[in-house]
Design an enzyme around this catalytic site. Structure first.
Site, PDB file in Angstrom:
ATOM      1  N   GLU A   3     -25.035 -37.529 -53.853  1.00 15.87           N
ATOM      2  CA  GLU A   3     -25.267 -38.533 -52.813  1.00 15.87           C
ATOM      3  C   GLU A   3     -26.045 -37.924 -51.639  1.00 15.87           C
ATOM      4  O   GLU A   3     -26.119 -36.691 -51.509  1.00 15.87           O
ATOM      5  CB  GLU A   3     -23.906 -39.057 -52.318  1.00 15.87           C
ATOM      6  CG  GLU A   3     -23.063 -39.734 -53.391  1.00 15.87           C
ATOM      7  CD  GLU A   3     -23.580 -41.133 -53.778  1.00 15.87           C
ATOM      8  OE1 GLU A   3     -24.754 -41.453 -53.509  1.00 15.87           O
ATOM      9  OE2 GLU A   3     -22.789 -41.887 -54.382  1.00 15.87           O
ATOM     10  N   HIS A   9     -29.914 -41.090 -54.775  1.00 18.99           N
ATOM     11  CA  HIS A   9     -29.072 -40.118 -55.491  1.00 18.99           C
ATOM     12  C   HIS A   9     -29.606 -39.844 -56.898  1.00 18.99           C
ATOM     13  O   HIS A   9     -30.229 -40.706 -57.522  1.00 18.99           O
ATOM     14  CB  HIS A   9     -27.582 -40.498 -55.484  1.00 18.99           C
ATOM     15  CG  HIS A   9     -27.143 -41.578 -56.391  1.00 18.99           C
ATOM     16  ND1 HIS A   9     -26.432 -42.680 -55.969  1.00 18.99           N
ATOM     17  CD2 HIS A   9     -27.269 -41.738 -57.738  1.00 18.99           C
ATOM     18  CE1 HIS A   9     -26.147 -43.448 -56.992  1.00 18.99           C
ATOM     19  NE2 HIS A   9     -26.650 -42.906 -58.080  1.00 18.99           N
ATOM     20  N   ASP A  21     -23.005 -36.349 -65.420  1.00 19.01           N
ATOM     21  CA  ASP A  21     -21.833 -36.619 -64.585  1.00 19.01           C
ATOM     22  C   ASP A  21     -20.734 -37.374 -65.332  1.00 19.01           C
ATOM     23  O   ASP A  21     -20.948 -37.865 -66.446  1.00 19.01           O
ATOM     24  CB  ASP A  21     -22.247 -37.390 -63.322  1.00 19.01           C
ATOM     25  CG  ASP A  21     -23.246 -38.513 -63.611  1.00 19.01           C
ATOM     26  OD1 ASP A  21     -23.315 -38.985 -64.758  1.00 19.01           O
ATOM     27  OD2 ASP A  21     -23.961 -38.923 -62.684  1.00 19.01           O
ATOM     28  N   ASN A  29     -30.086 -45.288 -53.124  1.00 18.62           N
ATOM     29  CA  ASN A  29     -30.038 -44.444 -51.920  1.00 18.62           C
ATOM     30  C   ASN A  29     -30.633 -43.058 -52.166  1.00 18.62           C
ATOM     31  O   ASN A  29     -30.455 -42.145 -51.372  1.00 18.62           O
ATOM     32  CB  ASN A  29     -28.587 -44.314 -51.414  1.00 18.62           C
ATOM     33  CG  ASN A  29     -27.677 -43.620 -52.418  1.00 18.62           C
ATOM     34  OD1 ASN A  29     -28.116 -43.205 -53.485  1.00 18.62           O
ATOM     35  ND2 ASN A  29     -26.405 -43.480 -52.078  1.00 18.62           N
TER      36      ASN A  29
HETATM   37  C1  GLP Z   1     -25.462 -43.962 -61.359  1.00 25.42           C
HETATM   38  C2  GLP Z   1     -25.489 -42.627 -62.141  1.00 25.42           C
HETATM   39  C3  GLP Z   1     -26.853 -42.022 -62.071  1.00 25.42           C
HETATM   40  C4  GLP Z   1     -27.844 -43.137 -62.307  1.00 25.42           C
HETATM   41  C5  GLP Z   1     -27.910 -44.004 -61.101  1.00 25.42           C
HETATM   42  C6  GLP Z   1     -28.752 -45.255 -61.259  1.00 25.42           C
HETATM   43  O1  GLP Z   1     -24.469 -44.049 -60.433  1.00 25.42           O
HETATM   44  N1  GLP Z   1     -24.524 -41.643 -61.794  1.00 25.42           N
HETATM   45  O2  GLP Z   1     -26.954 -40.984 -63.023  1.00 25.42           O
HETATM   46  O3  GLP Z   1     -29.114 -42.612 -62.536  1.00 25.42           O
HETATM   47  O4  GLP Z   1     -26.620 -44.297 -60.626  1.00 25.42           O
HETATM   48  O5  GLP Z   1     -28.126 -46.167 -62.104  1.00 25.42           O
HETATM   49  P1  GLP Z   1     -28.825 -47.399 -62.765  1.00 25.42           P
HETATM   50  O6  GLP Z   1     -29.731 -46.880 -63.805  1.00 25.42           O
HETATM   51  O7  GLP Z   1     -27.715 -48.230 -63.316  1.00 25.42           O
HETATM   52  O8  GLP Z   1     -29.578 -48.107 -61.691  1.00 25.42           O
END
Ligand code: GLP
Length: 244
Positions: free
Chosen positions: A143, A138, A67, A136
């Site tokens: 989402e 995702h 992304d 959540n």
């Molecule tokens: C982000 C990214 C995801 C990631 C997730 C968890 O927003 N777009 O690809 O896996 O949220 O992030 P983190 O590893 O900082 O908890």
């Protein structure tokens, strides 16, 4: 699904890096799906250390990131382009032409999404996709409520996601409201998936993934239907899982 239990974040990062290094050694032309966020940083650091010490070569590897924020140019300090340079691309030898992220400032975002999907297909698809888990549920930036059939598309970020990611910015107002993300269907076409889950703040999400129902309200639940998923989770993330 195979679950590998790690004591802590450090061990999780070590195991995840070894997982990727093994795949690269098995197939030097492997196509990797990469993720950003706090979770994979230790993994990338370990891969960089291994590259420095053992010279595992990535010269024929291709990568596709999950992304990118809409509106952030590649050289913006908070763009995922920049994140990948800082944490991995500047440290190993993946040629620039083989590294792919969606362009968050494309003049035609719809074409950009279609083009990204086409590039993945032309590369023969993703061999190993790395994923983190949003609190959540995702994955990528898909989402809750995103169709399981979605391919690369633009999403409006959930308020909770913007709040979670505000720590990387100078406050929530700077966090973009939209992102381009591979869709759930794109992710599910990967031949193999590695999901990393670390910390207490993910414990509830991991429990729901492992013990909840499969449904679009919890995007990561779809992973339970994939043929080849490995989860590496640390003790804190497993703290809410029965017999975790
Ligand atoms: C982000 C990214 C995801 C990631 C997730 C968890 O927003 N777009 O690809 O896996 O949220 O992030 P983190 O590893 O900082 O908890």
């Amino acid at each position: 699904m195979r679950i590998i239990k790690a004591t802590d974040y450090q061990e999780l990062s070590h195991l995840a890096a070894d997982f990727f290094i093994e795949r690269v050694k098995e197939n030097p032309e492997v196509t990797l799906g990469l993720a950003t966020g706090g979770t994979p940083r230790g993994t990338y650091q370990r891969m960089a250390e291994d590259y420095y010490k053992n010279h595992t070569s990535y010269s024929r590897v291709s990568t596709f990131n999950l992304d990118e924020y809409v509106g952030l140019p590649a050289d913006h300090p908070n763009s995922y382009h920049q994140f990948m340079k800082t944490h991995l691309f500047n440290k190993v030898d993946i040629p620039a032409k083989q590294r792919h992220l969606p362009n968050g400032v494309a003049s035609d975002i719809t074409s950009e999404c279609l083009n990204y999907e086409r590039l993945i297909e032309e590369s023969g698809g993703i061999d190993v996709q790395l994923l983190g888990l949003g609190s959540n549920g995702h994955i990528g930036f898909n989402e809750p409520g995103t169709s399981f059939h979605a391919r690369t598309h633009v999403v409006e970020l959930a308020q909770s996601t913007r709040e979670a990611n505000a720590r990387f910015f100078n406050g929530i107002d700077e966090v973009p409201r939209e992102a381009i993300t591979m869709g759930i269907s794109t992710i599910m076409k990967s031949k193999e998936i590695l999901l990393l889950v670390s910390g207490e703040e993910k414990a509830h999400a991991l429990r729901q993934l492992l013990h909840g129902d499969v449904g679009e309200e919890f995007p990561a639940s779809i992973l339970t239907t994939h043929q080849n998923v490995t989860i590496i989770a640390d003790q804190k993330a497993l703290s809410d899982v029965p017999h975790g």
